[in-house]
Structure formats: C-alpha cells, structure tokens
Design a protein around this motif. Structure first.
Motif, PDB file in Angstrom:
ATOM      1  N   LYS A 151      -2.763   4.324  -4.508  1.00  0.00           N
ATOM      2  CA  LYS A 151      -2.358   4.510  -2.778  1.00  0.00           C
ATOM      3  C   LYS A 151      -0.283   3.796  -2.457  1.00  0.00           C
ATOM      4  O   LYS A 151      -1.169   3.202  -1.042  1.00  0.00           O
ATOM      5  CB  LYS A 151      -2.842   3.404  -1.847  1.00  0.00           C
ATOM      6  N   SER A 152      -0.010   3.316  -3.065  1.00  0.00           N
ATOM      7  CA  SER A 152       1.662   2.538  -2.598  1.00  0.00           C
ATOM      8  C   SER A 152       2.155   3.496  -2.328  1.00  0.00           C
ATOM      9  O   SER A 152       3.332   2.962  -1.544  1.00  0.00           O
ATOM     10  CB  SER A 152       2.234   1.834  -4.168  1.00  0.00           C
ATOM     11  N   ASN A 153       2.467   4.938  -2.491  1.00  0.00           N
ATOM     12  CA  ASN A 153       3.847   5.928  -1.834  1.00  0.00           C
ATOM     13  C   ASN A 153       4.916   5.593  -2.582  1.00  0.00           C
ATOM     14  O   ASN A 153       5.972   6.006  -2.048  1.00  0.00           O
ATOM     15  CB  ASN A 153       4.200   5.315  -0.081  1.00  0.00           C
TER      16      ASN A 153
HETATM   17  C1  LIG Z   1       1.964   5.328   2.876  1.00  0.00           C
HETATM   18  O1  LIG Z   1       2.991   6.394   3.732  1.00  0.00           O
HETATM   19  C2  LIG Z   1       1.677   6.750   4.795  1.00  0.00           C
HETATM   20  C3  LIG Z   1       2.357   8.687   5.367  1.00  0.00           C
HETATM   21  O2  LIG Z   1       3.645   8.091   5.836  1.00  0.00           O
HETATM   22  C4  LIG Z   1       1.104   5.413   5.272  1.00  0.00           C
HETATM   23  O3  LIG Z   1       0.730   6.268   6.266  1.00  0.00           O
HETATM   24  C5  LIG Z   1       0.953   4.692   4.865  1.00  0.00           C
HETATM   25  O4  LIG Z   1       0.144   3.487   5.961  1.00  0.00           O
HETATM   26  C6  LIG Z   1       1.460   4.552   3.772  1.00  0.00           C
HETATM   27  N1  LIG Z   1       0.435   3.589   2.929  1.00  0.00           N
HETATM   28  C7  LIG Z   1       1.435   2.306   2.503  1.00  0.00           C
HETATM   29  C8  LIG Z   1       0.884   1.250   1.519  1.00  0.00           C
HETATM   30  O5  LIG Z   1       2.339   1.788   2.601  1.00  0.00           O
END
Ligand SMILES: *[C@@H]1O[C@H](CO)[C@@H](O)[C@H](O)[C@H]1NC(C)=O
Ligand SMILES: *[C@@H]1O[C@H](CO)[C@@H](O)[C@H](O)[C@H]1NC(C)=O
Length: 307
Positions: free
Chosen positions: A141-143
C-alpha cells in the motif's frame, strides 16, 4: 589445608576470568570483522577490485551479497534509511527468464553473528530483522514498486538473478520510472554491453535521497528522489559509432515528477504513464559532480576513471 585449597581455587578463577575476558575481546573483534566492515570478500565485483571512493558515513554497511554458497554482487547499505546507497555488479546478460520473485532479507543486519547468506522471508518476521532493514510490509500500500538497483536481467544464471531479490538491493521506485524510462535505460546498457563491450562491464547503480523533507514509506524506508547508474568497460570496439558511450557512461533518472528540472529535465511530450520520470544520460564525471554536491562527499566511482 581447606583454606589453602580455597585460596588456590580463588586464584584459579581470577586467572580464568582474565583469560576469558581477553578471549572474548579477541573473538568478538574477529566476529565483527567477519560480517562486513568492508567489501574484502567481494572485491571482484568492482573495477580493479576497488570500491567507489568517498561514500563515507556512519551507518553505511558494506554487504557482500551471498546466496547458495556464492557471492553474486555487492551493496552498500544505509542502516538508518533502510535502503541501499548503491549496488555494484558485473553485467552478464540473463540466460533465461526473470525468476519468480522470492523476496529475501539479510540476517547479518539483524544479528552480527548470523549466517552470511540472504534468507527468504517467512510468514513471521523477527523483530530484530524488522528493526534493522526494510521488510515486505513496508512496500504494501505504499504506491511504490520494489525497484532493483542490480536488475535481475543484468545477471547471467538463474541463481545470479534470484540473488537480486533481496530487499537490501531494493529502493521505493515509482512504477512510471521502474517500468518506464529507467527500464529502457537498463535495456540500453545491456545492448551496449552486447554490441560494443569486449570484456567485463562493471556497473554501480544507486539511489539519491532528497536534500530535505521527509520522504519515507511506512515512516521507515527512505524514498529516493533520483536513481543513478554508471558503468565501466575499459575494453571495447572503438570502430563502432556507439563507442562514444565508452569506456564509461552514466545516467540519472527522476523518481518524482515534482522535482526541479535542474538535474533531469522533463520531456513535456512524454506519455502520461511515464510523464516526469525521465532519464538523462551523462558522463561519469557529470554524475560524480552531482553526487559530490548532493551528498557533500567527494565521490569517485571507478578506480583511475576506468582507464
Ligand atoms: C496511494 O495513491 C492513492 C491514489 O492516488 C492515494 O489515495 C493513497 O493515499 C496513496 N497511498 C499512500 C500510502 O500514499
Ligand atoms: C568492431 O566492429 C567492426 C565494425 O562493425 C567489426 O568489423 C569488427 O569485427 C569489430 N571488432 C571486434 C573486435 O569485435
């Protein structure tokens, strides 16, 4: 009589503890030496058996990457950031596919007397491992994707490739970079090796942190602002036009579309999926100049400039 015996045994025990203290001191020192104060067991992965110069900070930990009883490459690990500063390797084109990824960790970072081999993650991870290095949970979940510094497709055998799947060779990299321009650059280096290089190609690939601000995943693992890479192939075919990229060349790649454009400009016409993740190729001297300034350390990547 009993008193004399008591005295004797007291003296013996004092003597024995003395010996024990000296022994532990010596032995402790030896053990610390075993687990990587330097790269002495894996110097073959550096040009002229000489690691890059200038990378010097508390918490930088040399790792000789050992897997299945063999050394495969070398990494300098940043303990506080929980990412590698760089990985150094000899490029060998893969003789097969990318292996199914079994992710591994480095036991020696958690326990200095641990086995020097990387180990696959199990379902429960020891607290000392979690504290000493990045774990799979950090990337969830880190992107950010798990970006290889030493990419598996630059490694010859199946075992060489499997060994690149240690998180001590991995940094948080945006998908736009990892499967975009940075991947393209890695393929181009491979092509240059096959077409122009006529001996060994030594590669050093690293990740450069932001100058300021907090850029972490899971509050634990530092996100790099840039990827960087340099190679050295002193023996090459000088009659080919691509020999202008020899004996050395380098590159930096963006890992953040919002970074300034002074180091790597943005191609405004790029496709949306890779927009802002450009790679700029440059001389090794130019890369060393940028690293020297940003890290405030006098960086020199290849012994005698790869001559
Ligand atoms: C990952 O990306 C999504 C969509 O842009 C966002 O809603 C989410 O907060 C992000 N997660 C993190 C951990 O940064
Ligand atoms: C170098 O490249 C030239 C031009 O393609 C080729 O004729 C020659 O055989 C190559 N030399 C070596 C040592 O590979």
């Amino acid at each position: 009589m009993a008193k004399r015996r008591e005295m004797m045994s007291f003296r013996m025990s004092v003597l024995f503890s003395g010996i024990l203290i000296v022994f532990l001191h010596r032995f402790g020192g030896l053990v610390r030496g075993e687990v990587g104060q330097d790269f002495s067991k894996c110097l073959d992965f550096f040009f002229e058996r000489t690691p890059p110069k200038g990378f010097d900070a508390a918490g930088y930990q040399p790792i000789c990457q050992r897997y299945k009883n063999q050394y495969h490459f070398a990494s300098l690990y940043h303990r506080q950031h929980r990412v590698p500063v760089y990985s150094a390797y000899i490029l060998r084109p893969a003789d097969g596919k990318r292996p199914s990824s079994t992710w591994m960790y480095e036991p020696q970072l958690a326990f200095s007397r641990a086995d020097p081999e990387m180990k696959p993650f199990r379902s429960t991870v020891d607290q000392n491992v979690i504290e000493s290095q990045a774990v799979l949970e950090d990337y969830k979940k880190s992107n950010y994707t798990r970006g290889h510094l030493n990419p598996s497709m630059h490694q010859g055998t199946k075992e060489n490739r499997e060994a690149t799947f240690t998180l001590t060779n991995i940094v948080p990299q945006r998908a736009g970079s990892n499967s975009g321009p940075w991947n393209k650059f890695e393929n181009e280096v491979l092509k240059r090796f096959k077409n122009v290089c006529r001996g060994q190609m030594f590669v050093v690939t690293g990740a450069l942190p932001y100058v300021s601000g907090t850029h972490w995943i899971n509050n634990r693992v530092v996100i790099p602002e840039y990827m960087w890479s340099a190679y050295c192939c002193p023996s090459y075919n000088a009659s080919l036009s691509a020999s202008v990229f020899f004996p050395t060349y380098a590159a930096m790649g963006r890992n953040d579309p919002n970074s300034e454009e002074d180091i790597v400009p943005i191609n405004v016409k790029a496709k949306r999926s890779v927009w802002g993740y450009d790679v700029r190729q440059m001389s090794v001297e130019a890369l060393e100049g940028i690293l020297t300034k940003r890290l405030a350390m006098p960086i020199s990547l290849f012994h005698d400039h790869c001559q």
